[in-house]
Design a protein around this motif. Structure first.
Motif, PDB file in Angstrom:
ATOM      1  N   LEU A 143      17.675  -8.216 -12.973  1.00  0.00           N
ATOM      2  CA  LEU A 143      18.385  -6.944 -12.797  1.00  0.00           C
ATOM      3  C   LEU A 143      18.849  -6.740 -11.360  1.00  0.00           C
ATOM      4  CD1 LEU A 143      16.406  -4.456 -15.061  1.00  0.00           C
ATOM      5  CD2 LEU A 143      18.605  -5.547 -15.492  1.00  0.00           C
ATOM      6  N   ASN A 144      18.209  -7.429 -10.418  1.00  0.00           N
ATOM      7  CA  ASN A 144      18.640  -7.306  -9.026  1.00  0.00           C
ATOM      8  C   ASN A 144      20.043  -7.866  -8.820  1.00  0.00           C
ATOM      9  OD1 ASN A 144      16.196  -6.217  -8.493  1.00  0.00           O
ATOM     10  ND2 ASN A 144      15.377  -7.960  -7.354  1.00  0.00           N
ATOM     11  N   HIS A 152      12.847  -7.803 -14.839  1.00  0.00           N
ATOM     12  CA  HIS A 152      13.040  -6.535 -14.117  1.00  0.00           C
ATOM     13  C   HIS A 152      13.173  -6.741 -12.611  1.00  0.00           C
ATOM     14  CE1 HIS A 152      12.714  -3.572 -17.303  1.00  0.00           C
ATOM     15  NE2 HIS A 152      11.665  -4.203 -17.805  1.00  0.00           N
ATOM     16  N   ARG A 180      17.948  -3.005  -7.792  1.00  0.00           N
ATOM     17  CA  ARG A 180      18.465  -3.116  -9.150  1.00  0.00           C
ATOM     18  C   ARG A 180      19.169  -1.823  -9.540  1.00  0.00           C
ATOM     19  NH1 ARG A 180      13.958  -1.995 -13.606  1.00  0.00           N
ATOM     20  NH2 ARG A 180      15.792  -0.983 -14.469  1.00  0.00           N
TER      21      ARG A 180
END
Length: 560
Positions: A380-381, A376, A479
């Motif tokens: 996702l960044n 996460h 993100r």
């Protein structure tokens, strides 16, 4: 005479010199001022209407919409295997064709990146109605409707008005984002439900505690006996645990409301004449509150992973060498740098038994959480999504999410009545009712003023709840994030709206100029929300529209 907010309790007389009600009288729950039977019947009627709207053609479209492709299948696997298994490439088509047994690829576990409570709730619907669109959506419809019931009761308790409680429930009932989420197998409706239940239990606890404090004797620290165990705080802790067990973002409101209830307790003790109430409350109220909320929530959260823990050995074999060490962005692509020498500590150990096995499984679960956290916060960044949005614009609906669309339906097909050269389409879009959300944004601004200027704790409740579900996303927006994450904010904006309506109506009963003006303003806003809801209904429920009719409902280019 207007009764001041409960936090303003150091004065003995009002501005006219008349004696104010006693502390005990001021602490009497407002909800008891009206007939409880009427309150329940009215709230249940609103809930029934909400359920009808959410069940309407619930099984259409007959396909996986948006992230249903993950959660519906994960839920079915958990229901039948106890954990999430990998599925084959064409699993969606197989399931829709009734070939559910062929959709899973062996017994290897799948890497899931959200906790399991919401998926177990989806699984309950699949157990009752089968693995089809109606089956995986029915739980969301029921929970979304129950959420409206809880909001009715919460606002009735905050205002003492059955009317305002029902208005709050109807406003949530007529919100498009809530409607669509109640008709999808996504996690966010379950998150919003458990959060609303948790904070409602805290408000009930506030009334329960103050009633007991008014009756109990107390010394320099105020009443202590009989306040160590608070049943409604225990309920709140359970609900917070279930919310966190749905999505980790529920950790933020747990922290925020933990601070808020400490201030509530301190305010109550200060009203009884306790000096240094804030510090003393941190000791005699804060420690039990930590146990009721944090400890209980943690225990519930861990228990929600029981299915995973019972199959921890499979995850140790499949994922013990997948610890993500670093993700870097190069040439607009996310590249993973993995240290293959790293393993979960438990992967190198022999399988234990008894208590040792439990401890080993819990350690594996901790390693798994580390991997999910890195996913996460790093992986996702490096990602992008066409529907990602800036949290600063969520309350004004800056970027809705297209859940499903069927384009280019030719004239004559499916009843399309488009003119020659044009076509029809069907769409499901995650978009809130604009009038409601824009009015709610203004109401939150007023809530800040009323909380600070009038020290009205009820507005503070709305502000803290909204900020707790919005500010963390604003501070971590690297993100891709989506506007429907704001669905957990909506109940608090509606609380602010209904409190504002109550202020417009005034406290005096019977006809008055102020009450007439307040009724016109509040009633007009409510009618506009209902009309707005009716106008957008087709793009929330997959109805057939000509392209020109669809464009009439897409008010801004960013909504496409």
């Amino acid at each position: 005479m207007t009764t001041p907010p409960a936090d303003v309790e150091t004065l003995s007389r009002d501005v006219d010199g008349d004696p104010l009600p006693s502390v005990k009288e001021r602490w009497r729950p407002l909800a008891r001022l009206e007939d409880p039977l009427v309150g329940w019947i009215a709230a249940l009627a609103v809930t029934a209407l909400a359920l009808f709207l959410r069940l309407w053609k619930l099984g259409t479209p007959k396909e996986f919409e948006f992230d249903e492709t993950y959660y519906a299948k994960d839920a079915w696997s958990m229901l039948n295997h106890g954990y999430v298994r990998k599925y084959v490439e064409d699993a969606d088509k197989m399931i829709l064709n009734g070939q559910t047994d062929k959709a899973w690829d062996g017994s290897d576990p799948s890497m899931i990146v959200h906790p399991e409570v919401g998926k177990w709730m989806i699984a309950a619907g699949e157990k009752a109605f089968g693995m089809d669109p109606f089956g995986w959506r029915i739980s969301a419809a029921i929970v979304g409707s129950l959420m409206i019931l809880v909001l009715c009761r919460l606002v009735r308790r905050l205002t003492g008005s059955t009317l305002l409680g029902c208005v709050a429930g109807l406003l949530l009932c007529f919100d498009g984002m809530h409607l669509v989420l109640s008709r999808l197998a996504l996690l966010d409706i379950f998150l919003a439900f458990w959060l609303l239940c948790a904070v409602t239990a805290l408000v009930v606890d506030r009334d329960w505690t103050r009633e007991r404090m008014a009756r109990l004797p107390g010394g320099s620290w105020g009443p202590t006996k009989g306040l160590w165990f608070r049943p409604w705080r225990l309920v709140a802790g359970i609900c917070f645990g279930l919310a966190i067990g749905t999505k980790w973002s529920a950790l933020y409101p747990l922290a925020a409301f933990g601070v808020l209830i400490w201030l509530w307790d301190a305010s109550g003790r200060r009203a009884l004449g306790v000096r240094r109430a804030t510090l003393k409350s941190a000791l005699i109220d804060g420690i039990p509150a930590f146990v009721h909320l944090v400890v209980v929530a943690f225990m519930v959260y861990v228990a929600s992973w029981t299915g995973w823990l019972m199959h921890a050995d499979k995850y140790e074999q499949a994922f013990s060498q997948t610890q993500y060490t670093q993700f870097v962005s190069m040439n607009d692509k996310c590249e993973e740098k993995r240290d293959e020498s790293k393993q979960w500590p438990t992967a190198k150990q022999k399988d234990a038994s008894g208590v040792g096995e439990v401890v080993q499984s819990l350690r594996s679960l901790a390693s798994y959480h580390h991997d999910v956290y890195v996913f996460h916060t790093h992986f996702l960044n490096c990602s992008t999504h066409i529907y990602e949005s800036d949290p600063r614009g969520w309350l004004i609906l800056n970027r809705p999410v297209g859940v499903n669309v069927e384009n280019d339906i030719q004239p004559g097909a499916q009843g399309c009545q488009a003119e020659k050269g044009s076509t029809c389409l069907r769409e499901v879009i995650l978009l809130g009712t604009p009038i409601l959300w824009w009015g709610g944004a203004l109401a939150l601004v007023w809530a800040v003023v009323a909380w600070v200027g009038r020290r009205d704790w009820r507005y503070g409740f709305a502000v803290v709840g909204a900020l707790a579900m919005w500010l963390p996303w604003e501070l971590n927006d690297e993100r891709p994030i989506f506007s429907f994450y704001a669905s957990s904010i909506l109940p608090f904006t509606i609380v602010a709206l209904t409190l504002t309506m109550g202020d417009l109506l005034g406290r005096e009963r019977g006809p008055s100029k102020r009450r007439t003006i307040g009724t016109i303003i509040g009633g007009s806003f409510f009618i506009l929300v209902v009309a707005n809801f009716a106008w957008f209904w087709p793009i929330w429920t997959n109805e057939l529209l000509t392209r020109s009719e669809w464009l009439d409902r897409i008010w801004f280019a960013r909504w496409i």
